[in-house]
Design a protein around this motif. Structure first.
Motif, PDB file in Angstrom:
ATOM      1  N   LYS A  28       0.848  -1.201   0.000  1.00 24.74           N
ATOM      2  CA  LYS A  28       0.000   0.000   0.000  1.00 24.74           C
ATOM      3  C   LYS A  28       0.883   1.251   0.000  1.00 24.74           C
ATOM      4  O   LYS A  28       0.646   2.187  -0.762  1.00 24.74           O
ATOM      5  CB  LYS A  28      -0.924  -0.028   1.224  1.00 24.74           C
ATOM      6  N   HIS A  29       1.903   1.258   0.847  1.00 24.79           N
ATOM      7  CA  HIS A  29       2.836   2.391   0.895  1.00 24.79           C
ATOM      8  C   HIS A  29       3.479   2.617  -0.459  1.00 24.79           C
ATOM      9  O   HIS A  29       3.554   3.742  -0.960  1.00 24.79           O
ATOM     10  CB  HIS A  29       3.922   2.133   1.954  1.00 24.79           C
ATOM     11  N   GLN A  30       3.944   1.548  -1.077  1.00 22.04           N
ATOM     12  CA  GLN A  30       4.603   1.646  -2.377  1.00 22.04           C
ATOM     13  C   GLN A  30       3.660   2.204  -3.437  1.00 22.04           C
ATOM     14  O   GLN A  30       4.033   3.067  -4.220  1.00 22.04           O
ATOM     15  CB  GLN A  30       5.142   0.269  -2.808  1.00 22.04           C
ATOM     16  N   GLN A  31       2.424   1.730  -3.444  1.00 23.07           N
ATOM     17  CA  GLN A  31       1.439   2.217  -4.412  1.00 23.07           C
ATOM     18  C   GLN A  31       1.163   3.704  -4.208  1.00 23.07           C
ATOM     19  O   GLN A  31       1.087   4.468  -5.173  1.00 23.07           O
ATOM     20  CB  GLN A  31       0.132   1.430  -4.285  1.00 23.07           C
ATOM     21  N   LEU A  32       1.026   4.118  -2.955  1.00 24.48           N
ATOM     22  CA  LEU A  32       0.746   5.525  -2.668  1.00 24.48           C
ATOM     23  C   LEU A  32       1.926   6.414  -3.050  1.00 24.48           C
ATOM     24  O   LEU A  32       1.736   7.488  -3.635  1.00 24.48           O
ATOM     25  CB  LEU A  32       0.396   5.698  -1.186  1.00 24.48           C
ATOM     26  N   ALA A  33       3.126   5.967  -2.729  1.00 25.15           N
ATOM     27  CA  ALA A  33       4.317   6.739  -3.088  1.00 25.15           C
ATOM     28  C   ALA A  33       4.428   6.880  -4.606  1.00 25.15           C
ATOM     29  O   ALA A  33       4.747   7.957  -5.126  1.00 25.15           O
ATOM     30  CB  ALA A  33       5.576   6.089  -2.505  1.00 25.15           C
ATOM     31  N   GLU A  34       4.155   5.806  -5.327  1.00 22.84           N
ATOM     32  CA  GLU A  34       4.198   5.852  -6.790  1.00 22.84           C
ATOM     33  C   GLU A  34       3.133   6.788  -7.345  1.00 22.84           C
ATOM     34  O   GLU A  34       3.387   7.515  -8.308  1.00 22.84           O
ATOM     35  CB  GLU A  34       4.028   4.447  -7.372  1.00 22.84           C
ATOM     36  N   GLU A  35       1.959   6.790  -6.734  1.00 23.60           N
ATOM     37  CA  GLU A  35       0.892   7.685  -7.186  1.00 23.60           C
ATOM     38  C   GLU A  35       1.291   9.146  -6.972  1.00 23.60           C
ATOM     39  O   GLU A  35       1.081   9.987  -7.853  1.00 23.60           O
ATOM     40  CB  GLU A  35      -0.413   7.387  -6.447  1.00 23.60           C
ATOM     41  N   ALA A  36       1.884   9.441  -5.827  1.00 19.55           N
ATOM     42  CA  ALA A  36       2.313  10.812  -5.545  1.00 19.55           C
ATOM     43  C   ALA A  36       3.349  11.270  -6.570  1.00 19.55           C
ATOM     44  O   ALA A  36       3.259  12.380  -7.113  1.00 19.55           O
ATOM     45  CB  ALA A  36       2.876  10.918  -4.129  1.00 19.55           C
ATOM     46  N   ILE A  37       4.310  10.427  -6.862  1.00 19.05           N
ATOM     47  CA  ILE A  37       5.352  10.773  -7.837  1.00 19.05           C
ATOM     48  C   ILE A  37       4.768  10.887  -9.236  1.00 19.05           C
ATOM     49  O   ILE A  37       5.165  11.761 -10.018  1.00 19.05           O
ATOM     50  CB  ILE A  37       6.508   9.752  -7.780  1.00 19.05           C
ATOM     51  N   MET A  38       3.791  10.056  -9.561  1.00 14.24           N
ATOM     52  CA  MET A  38       3.158  10.126 -10.875  1.00 14.24           C
ATOM     53  C   MET A  38       2.475  11.489 -11.072  1.00 14.24           C
ATOM     54  O   MET A  38       2.623  12.116 -12.124  1.00 14.24           O
ATOM     55  CB  MET A  38       2.142   8.999 -11.036  1.00 14.24           C
ATOM     56  N   VAL A  39       1.756  11.951 -10.063  1.00 12.65           N
ATOM     57  CA  VAL A  39       1.090  13.257 -10.166  1.00 12.65           C
ATOM     58  C   VAL A  39       2.151  14.349 -10.245  1.00 12.65           C
ATOM     59  O   VAL A  39       2.048  15.285 -11.045  1.00 12.65           O
ATOM     60  CB  VAL A  39       0.134  13.495  -8.972  1.00 12.65           C
ATOM     61  N   HIS A  40       3.191  14.231  -9.444  1.00 11.82           N
ATOM     62  CA  HIS A  40       4.300  15.194  -9.499  1.00 11.82           C
ATOM     63  C   HIS A  40       4.879  15.266 -10.906  1.00 11.82           C
ATOM     64  O   HIS A  40       5.072  16.354 -11.467  1.00 11.82           O
ATOM     65  CB  HIS A  40       5.390  14.790  -8.503  1.00 11.82           C
ATOM     66  N   ASP A  41       5.165  14.108 -11.481  1.00 14.65           N
ATOM     67  CA  ASP A  41       5.769  14.058 -12.814  1.00 14.65           C
ATOM     68  C   ASP A  41       4.846  14.636 -13.883  1.00 14.65           C
ATOM     69  O   ASP A  41       5.316  15.138 -14.904  1.00 14.65           O
ATOM     70  CB  ASP A  41       6.143  12.626 -13.180  1.00 14.65           C
ATOM     71  N   GLU A  42       3.567  14.559 -13.644  1.00 13.74           N
ATOM     72  CA  GLU A  42       2.599  15.104 -14.591  1.00 13.74           C
ATOM     73  C   GLU A  42       2.607  16.637 -14.595  1.00 13.74           C
ATOM     74  O   GLU A  42       2.491  17.256 -15.651  1.00 13.74           O
ATOM     75  CB  GLU A  42       1.203  14.595 -14.218  1.00 13.74           C
ATOM     76  N   ILE A  43       2.743  17.243 -13.428  1.00 16.31           N
ATOM     77  CA  ILE A  43       2.644  18.703 -13.366  1.00 16.31           C
ATOM     78  C   ILE A  43       3.990  19.426 -13.345  1.00 16.31           C
ATOM     79  O   ILE A  43       4.059  20.600 -13.694  1.00 16.31           O
ATOM     80  CB  ILE A  43       1.789  19.172 -12.162  1.00 16.31           C
TER      81      ILE A  43
END
Length: 142
Positions: A28-43
């Motif tokens: 769960k932690h890994q998925q959340l961290a990846e999601e945060a970085i994905m949004v970061h990389d998008e903007i």
């Protein structure tokens, strides 16, 4: 002997259960961290555009008289205020991203921390979208 067997069986089951829970938390932690970085990389790439836009705003503000040549009826006082506000909003969005990147801890294993960070980065994404629309609207006329 049976008691020892039952105790060992129960402790094995409990340990297995705890390990499964720890594994679920890690995933769960890994998925959340990846999601945060994905949004970061998008903007994140928008920051370069925002920086260029602030330079353009400075140029327009320095040469505001040129706006009157294109449109003699233009209200340069309102345009000045709009551009100063837009520049401030662009800089605030950029600063928020820089602060988030500096403070974000992708290695934190706390699921609640990662969930809170996702909320922050999603709010920042909304801020970036809003200021981008504002930029297009205000600079599109000039």
């Amino acid at each position: 002997m049976k008691k020892i067997f039952y105790l060992l069986s129960a402790s094995t089951i409990l340990l297995g259960s705890c390990q499964q829970q720890a594994t679920k938390e890690a995933v769960k932690h890994q998925q959340l961290a990846e999601e945060a970085i994905m949004v970061h990389d998008e903007i994140m790439p928008q920051i370069a555009h925002f920086d260029k836009t602030t330079v353009k705003i400075d140029s327009i503000l320095e040469n505001l008289g040129q706006v009157l040549i294109k449109d003699p009826k233009a209200d340069t006082a309102t345009i000045r205020i709009d551009l100063i506000t837009l520049k401030s909003n662009l800089e605030a969005a950029t600063e928020n991203m820089m602060t988030w990147m500096k403070e974000y801890n992708p290695d934190s294993t706390a699921v609640t921390y990662q969930e809170a960070e996702i909320q922050k980065i999603k709010a920042m994404k909304k801020q970036f979208e809003d200021v981008s629309l504002e930029s297009n609207k205000k600079l599109g006329k000039l």
